[in-house]
Write an enzyme that holds these catalytic residues in place. Structure first.
Site, PDB file in Angstrom:
ATOM      1  NE  ARG A 172      68.703 -44.250  14.192  1.00 31.65           N
ATOM      2  CZ  ARG A 172      68.556 -44.144  12.862  1.00 31.65           C
ATOM      3  NH1 ARG A 172      69.619 -44.157  12.079  1.00 31.65           N
ATOM      4  NH2 ARG A 172      67.377 -44.057  12.323  1.00 31.65           N
ATOM      5  CE  LYS A 187      54.955 -52.139  18.644  1.00 30.86           C
ATOM      6  NZ  LYS A 187      55.088 -53.075  17.490  1.00 30.86           N
ATOM      7  CB  SER A 242      54.377 -46.211   7.658  1.00 29.66           C
ATOM      8  OG  SER A 242      53.469 -46.491   8.694  1.00 29.66           O
ATOM      9  CD  GLU A 263      64.581 -40.249  12.579  1.00 34.04           C
ATOM     10  OE1 GLU A 263      64.542 -40.028  11.360  1.00 34.04           O
ATOM     11  OE2 GLU A 263      65.293 -39.603  13.365  1.00 34.04           O
ATOM     12  CG  LEU A 264      57.488 -40.261  10.387  1.00 32.30           C
ATOM     13  CD1 LEU A 264      56.403 -39.210  10.340  1.00 32.30           C
ATOM     14  CD2 LEU A 264      57.056 -41.442  11.238  1.00 32.30           C
ATOM     15  CB  CYS A 297      63.327 -44.909   5.703  1.00 34.30           C
ATOM     16  SG  CYS A 297      64.795 -44.879   6.723  1.00 34.30           S
ATOM     17  CD  GLU A 394      59.024 -45.339   2.342  1.00 30.96           C
ATOM     18  OE1 GLU A 394      57.941 -45.318   2.955  1.00 30.96           O
ATOM     19  OE2 GLU A 394      60.121 -45.220   2.891  1.00 30.96           O
TER      20      GLU A 394
HETATM   21  P1  NAD Z   1      54.872 -49.433  10.230  1.00 32.78           P
HETATM   22  O1  NAD Z   1      54.593 -48.004  10.469  1.00 32.78           O
HETATM   23  O2  NAD Z   1      53.772 -50.291   9.764  1.00 32.78           O
HETATM   24  O3  NAD Z   1      55.429 -50.124  11.562  1.00 32.78           O
HETATM   25  C1  NAD Z   1      56.493 -49.583  12.333  1.00 32.78           C
HETATM   26  C2  NAD Z   1      56.305 -50.022  13.766  1.00 32.78           C
HETATM   27  O4  NAD Z   1      55.094 -49.484  14.247  1.00 32.78           O
HETATM   28  C3  NAD Z   1      56.191 -51.537  13.971  1.00 32.78           C
HETATM   29  O5  NAD Z   1      56.736 -51.854  15.236  1.00 32.78           O
HETATM   30  C4  NAD Z   1      54.706 -51.757  14.013  1.00 32.78           C
HETATM   31  O6  NAD Z   1      54.373 -52.925  14.729  1.00 32.78           O
HETATM   32  C5  NAD Z   1      54.285 -50.516  14.769  1.00 32.78           C
HETATM   33  N1  NAD Z   1      52.906 -50.107  14.598  1.00 32.78           N
HETATM   34  C6  NAD Z   1      52.064 -50.341  13.554  1.00 32.78           C
HETATM   35  N2  NAD Z   1      50.865 -49.761  13.803  1.00 32.78           N
HETATM   36  C7  NAD Z   1      50.971 -49.149  15.015  1.00 32.78           C
HETATM   37  C8  NAD Z   1      50.085 -48.372  15.816  1.00 32.78           C
HETATM   38  N3  NAD Z   1      48.844 -48.086  15.425  1.00 32.78           N
HETATM   39  N4  NAD Z   1      50.545 -47.909  16.997  1.00 32.78           N
HETATM   40  C9  NAD Z   1      51.800 -48.162  17.398  1.00 32.78           C
HETATM   41  N5  NAD Z   1      52.681 -48.890  16.705  1.00 32.78           N
HETATM   42  C10 NAD Z   1      52.266 -49.368  15.519  1.00 32.78           C
HETATM   43  O7  NAD Z   1      56.093 -49.440   9.246  1.00 32.78           O
HETATM   44  P2  NAD Z   1      56.878 -50.702   8.721  1.00 32.78           P
HETATM   45  O8  NAD Z   1      56.129 -51.305   7.605  1.00 32.78           O
HETATM   46  O9  NAD Z   1      57.251 -51.598   9.832  1.00 32.78           O
HETATM   47  O10 NAD Z   1      58.227 -49.993   8.207  1.00 32.78           O
HETATM   48  C11 NAD Z   1      58.251 -49.371   6.995  1.00 32.78           C
HETATM   49  C12 NAD Z   1      58.158 -47.873   7.124  1.00 32.78           C
HETATM   50  O11 NAD Z   1      59.079 -47.385   8.091  1.00 32.78           O
HETATM   51  C13 NAD Z   1      58.531 -47.194   5.838  1.00 32.78           C
HETATM   52  O12 NAD Z   1      57.631 -46.152   5.568  1.00 32.78           O
HETATM   53  C14 NAD Z   1      59.912 -46.623   6.121  1.00 32.78           C
HETATM   54  O13 NAD Z   1      60.264 -45.541   5.361  1.00 32.78           O
HETATM   55  C15 NAD Z   1      59.818 -46.308   7.561  1.00 32.78           C
HETATM   56  N6  NAD Z   1      61.161 -46.263   8.141  1.00 32.78           N
HETATM   57  C16 NAD Z   1      61.688 -45.048   8.451  1.00 32.78           C
HETATM   58  C17 NAD Z   1      62.969 -44.947   8.964  1.00 32.78           C
HETATM   59  C18 NAD Z   1      63.568 -43.616   9.309  1.00 32.78           C
HETATM   60  O14 NAD Z   1      64.553 -43.579  10.021  1.00 32.78           O
HETATM   61  N7  NAD Z   1      63.027 -42.508   8.843  1.00 32.78           N
HETATM   62  C19 NAD Z   1      63.716 -46.101   9.192  1.00 32.78           C
HETATM   63  C20 NAD Z   1      63.158 -47.337   8.859  1.00 32.78           C
HETATM   64  C21 NAD Z   1      61.857 -47.390   8.342  1.00 32.78           C
END
Ligand code: NAD
Length: 491
Positions: A172, A187, A242, A263-264, A297, A394
């Site tokens: 996407r 990444k 997140s 997208e959080l 999410c 969440e």
């Molecule tokens: P996360 O934020 O921990 O990680 C997401 C990505 O960010 C991973 O690739 C991770 O390695 C990277 N990351 C972590 N710390 C980082 C930093 N300091 N700098 C750059 N990249 C970093 O989230 P998660 O646990 O992998 O996924 C769960 C979260 O994602 C939930 O809150 C969920 O709602 C959200 N989510 C949102 C959508 C959407 O479309 N809105 C879709 C899927 C998941």
């Protein structure tokens, strides 16, 4: 820094060879250190991935910057043809993608196939859009000149994706960015780098030029993003994950005023009104809650039931939840897989315990399942009170929480009482009521009598703490483009 080029390193996963290096400037690269990828269904190690550092990420940015001036000038039809070749190659490899997603994310294979179909659909949507981007032309207000409005690619873009939908998130974001004429540094999520590697290999095989698509895996995301975000040559960050990490990236983006899409997290209310088709609502709630073991999410985070249908919904929903088959995603009978990691499993165990301590009743499930993998029983909890310490947390777990309300205003107030605003769901048989309530729900997306939202033709995204920008739909591609206005004097 001299990067080591790697032509050999692949891991064989159920007969599919998947690269384990970093992909920089058209080559797979090895690194001095590695990290492991685990199958959440049995906790076995399935691959060792090259562990990228800030230096690798900056080398990827160098490549993306160098390739940018050529890639942005590709004619729309030529770019569209390349997209169609890539789409055809993705489809040829559908089985490989499904297998790899099951192995590294644990989702049932039917769900992995569904994710593949949706991802390929997004890629195709962008392929079709590439050749149909347009601008406008109009007379200047005082006359004497013309206003030409056009779009141009924003520039080298960092795409950061989570583990829960590893192909969908990659396709996407990369689909939109590449269609817009941007070069990208992807990444991957630490837990699911193999799907991203297969995706990037497929784009490379289709003919995307060196430097246009780059991929970094790492065990230390923060170091990578800090290094790349501090470099003013990066012009866009698109992140899914997140809200906490999204805020950090937005802070970093402010230094060089980098264009940002986020997208959080979500806290989706799933409202079932007194006039709803209860059987339909139960069917959709099962999908909306337990798909991907609840790790979505847009999952139903608070199931809000009108008191007049609450007993009927609850007994049917609990019965269906008890019937769900949990296990390894390669077993075709399995409907719910493991959660992604031991850490996630421990979090879910703690969450359910905390809910019980503040008065939730466990209607079914409630415990981790003994064994090697990271399995948790599909669980239903019920509350008699709707405000409690964790009601807006969440869940991201195969845990459904039910609340009962007595009126539409009460349902609406509870639904909107959250700092998130991603997806909401509403079940009613009255169309005018549906429209009125959908308009009043403070969410970016509202599903009426359905629990699934994603569609390439729809603008996916949230408001408030759920994010900025949209993915997909007619505007998705413009998230990676800047508008330009040219004033042209006419004699
Ligand atoms: P996360 O934020 O921990 O990680 C997401 C990505 O960010 C991973 O690739 C991770 O390695 C990277 N990351 C972590 N710390 C980082 C930093 N300091 N700098 C750059 N990249 C970093 O989230 P998660 O646990 O992998 O996924 C769960 C979260 O994602 C939930 O809150 C969920 O709602 C959200 N989510 C949102 C959508 C959407 O479309 N809105 C879709 C899927 C998941």
């Amino acid at each position: 820094m001299t990067l080591q080029v790697d032509t050999e390193t692949r891991v064989n996963l159920r007969g599919h060879l998947v690269p384990t290096g970093l992909f920089i400037d058209g080559d797979w690269r090895v690194t001095d250190s590695s990290f492991t990828v685990t199958n959440p269904a049995d906790a076995t190690v399935i691959a060792e991935m090259a562990d990228g550092t800030a230096e690798h990420a900056l080398a990827a940015l160098d490549a993306a910057v160098a390739a940018s001036s050529g890639w942005r000038l590709w004619a729309p039809r030529r770019r569209a043809d390349l997209f169609h070749r890539a789409h055809a190659l993705l489809v040829e490899r559908a089985d490989a993608f499904a297998d790899v997603m099951v192995l590294e994310s644990g989702k049932p294979r039917a769900e992995a196939q569904g994710e593949f179909a949706l991802s390929a659909g997004f890629f195709l949507w962008y392929a079709e859009q590439v050749a149909h981007l347009h601008g406008t032309y109009q007379e200047g207000s005082p006359g004497g000149y013309r206003i030409i409005e056009t779009h141009q690619p924003v520039g080298p873009s960092l795409l950061v994706t989570p583990w829960n939908f590893p192909l969908l998130m990659s396709a996407r974001k990369a689909g939109a960015a590449l269609a817009a004429g941007c070069t990208v540094i992807m990444k991957s999520a630490r837990e699911t780098p193999l799907t991203a590697a297969l995706f990037v290999q497929t784009l490379h095989d289709a003919g995307f030029p060196a430097g246009v698509v780059n991929l970094i895996h790492t065990s230390s995301s923060a170091k990578i993003s800090s290094a790349v975000m501090a470099d003013s040559r990066l012009r866009k960050v698109s992140f899914t994950g997140s809200t906490g990490v999204g805020s950090t990236l937005l802070t970093q983006a402010s230094e060089h005023v980098i264009n940002s899409s986020m997208e959080l997290g979500g806290d989706g209310p799933f409202i079932v009104l007194d006039d709803a088709d209860v059987d339909l609502a139960v069917d959709q709630a099962i999908i909306c809650k337990f798909r991907n073991a609840g790790q979505a999410c847009v999952a139903a985070n608070r199931i809000i039931l009108h008191s007049s249908i609450a007993d009927e919904f609850t007994s049917k929903f609990v019965a269906r939840t008890r019937d769900l088959t949990v296990g390894d995603g390669f077993d075709s009978k399995v409907e719910v897989g493991p959660v992604i990691s031991q850490r996630q499993l421990d979090r879910v165990v703690g969450l359910v315990k905390s809910f019980q301590e503040i008065g939730a009743t466990v209607l079914t499930g409630g415990s981790a399942i003994e064994g090697a993998g990271f399995f948790f029983e599909p669980t239903v909890l019920a509350f008699t009170t709707r405000r409690h310490a964790f009601c807006n947390e969440e869940l991201f777990a195969p845990v459904a929480v039910l609340y009962t309300v007595d009126s539409v205003p009460e349902a609406l107030a509870f639904a909107n009482d959250t700092h998130y605003g991603l997806a909401a769901y509403l079940f009613t048989s009255d169309l005018s009521r549906a429209v009125t309530i959908a308009e009043r729900l403070d969410f970016g997306m509202v599903g009426v009598n359905r629990g699934i939202m994603a569609d390439p033709a729809a603008p996916f995204g949230g408001i408030k703490a759920s994010g900025l920008g949209r993915e997909g739909g007619h505007d998705g591609i413009y998230e990676f483009m800047e508008r330009k206005y040219v004033a042209l004097t006419i004699d």
